[in-house]
Design a protein around this motif. Structure first.
Motif: not given
Ligand code: C2E
Ligand code: MG
Ligand code: MG
Ligand code: MG
Length: 290
Positions: A118-120, A201-203, A256-258, A147-149
């Protein structure tokens, strides 16, 4: 012009605020069409419970396949919608699509919760409560939606957010704190929030195998979360080393990608069936794929 990707346009227009504004407007205009035109979809990325190796849930991640621009990343367009009214129909679409995908997975015998981001800004209005209530009132009923926020989203207007979060939880949608450790992260405030799980967080996660301080922080965050009765998911796990280390640091689940990249729902179902709903790191997975 047709063949040009959005990335190219971006590069061309970089540095000029006017061009940037035009580009943003263009994305928003096209996104309105995308909503009606079937250009959006959700991809699914599994989460693995470390104790059992079972798939404990999936995260729905939005994908936009533009007919000319190709794939547009959610990070590029979702933040733009947050300042506009478009965020409402976009969220409604996401929740309805997650419901359709929930039914589709159930029909194939896959019963795992789906986490929607969910978006801010959504916590500013009770509209989100109505939208969530709507999808949970439809078959197959309650108990599948999470729900992820981000913390930032929850702390924008703490009193109002708290009220809305409580209503969402009452509807049966647990709250997961996304990107924990990336931003504000007020541990004291976390205690007051009706949250269920933190996603580190991934970071932070990606340095755990190289940097003792990141490992210590992750371990401390997990311990702290457990004291509050929260579960801990580590995001962005890309290597076997990290996978093992995060179990030792007390994380409950990993993503994660692993394990797997986000996949279209049919690919996710195939993956799930191939794995028997479980993930076991390959025995020879010592060599990291990075
Ligand atoms: P998020 O919710 O923190 O999602 C995690 C992001 O990290 C996703 O990028 C995912 O594809 C990526 N990821 C997962 N595992 C790994 C890994 O092992 N390594 C790396 N480098 N990346 C990984 P994505 O799909 O590009 O989404 C980016 C962000 O966009 C999300 O961060 C989320 O904040 C937002 N988002 C995505 N879908 C939605 C949605 O349906 N609604 C809203 N409001 N936001 C969304
Ligand atoms: Mg997320
Ligand atoms: Mg995240
Ligand atoms: Mg994120």
């Amino acid at each position: 012009e047709r063949a040009r990707g959005l990335g190219t346009r971006y590069a061309v227009h970089e540095g000029s605020p006017e061009r940037e504004a035009t580009r943003h407007l263009q994305i928003l205009t096209h996104l309105r069409t995308a909503l009606d035109d079937d250009q959006l979809s959700l991809h699914y990325q599994p989460k693995i419970d470390l104790a059992s190796g079972r798939v404990s849930g999936v995260e729905a991640l939005m994908r936009w396949q533009h007919p000319e621009w190709g794939n547009v990343r959610p990070d590029e367009f979702i933040p733009l919608t947050e300042q506009t009214r478009l965020i409402q129909p976009l969220t409604e679409w996401t929740l309805q699509q997650a419901l359709r995908d929930r039914r589709f997975m159930l029909q194939r015998g896959i019963d795992v919760p789906i986490a929607v981001n969910l978006s801010s800004g959504l916590l500013r209005s009770r509209e989100i409560v109505r939208m969530v209530a709507q999808v949970l009132s439809e078959p197959p009923g309650n108990g599948w939606l999470q729900l992820e926020l981000t913390e930032t989203a929850m702390m924008e207007d703490p009193e109002r957010s708290l009220q809305i979060l409580r209503e969402l939880v009452e509807l049966g949608a647990p709250i997961h704190v996304d990107d924990f450790g990336a931003g504000y992260s007020s541990l004291g405030y976390l205690q007051r929030l009706p949250v269920d799980t933190i996603k580190i967080d991934r970071v932070l996660i990606q340095h755990v195998d190289r940097d003792a301080r990141s490992a210590a922080l992750t371990g401390a965050a997990a311990e702290f979360a457990h004291v509050l009765g929260l579960k801990v998911i580590a995001e962005g796990v890309e290597t076997a080393t990290l996978y093992r280390q995060l179990a030792d640091l007390g994380c409950d689940a990993v993503q994660g990608y692993f394990i797997a990249r986000p996949m279209p729902r049919t690919d996710f179902i195939d993956w799930f069936e191939r794995q028997g709903g479980r993930f076991a790191p390959p025995a020879d997975a010592d060599t990291d794929t990075g």
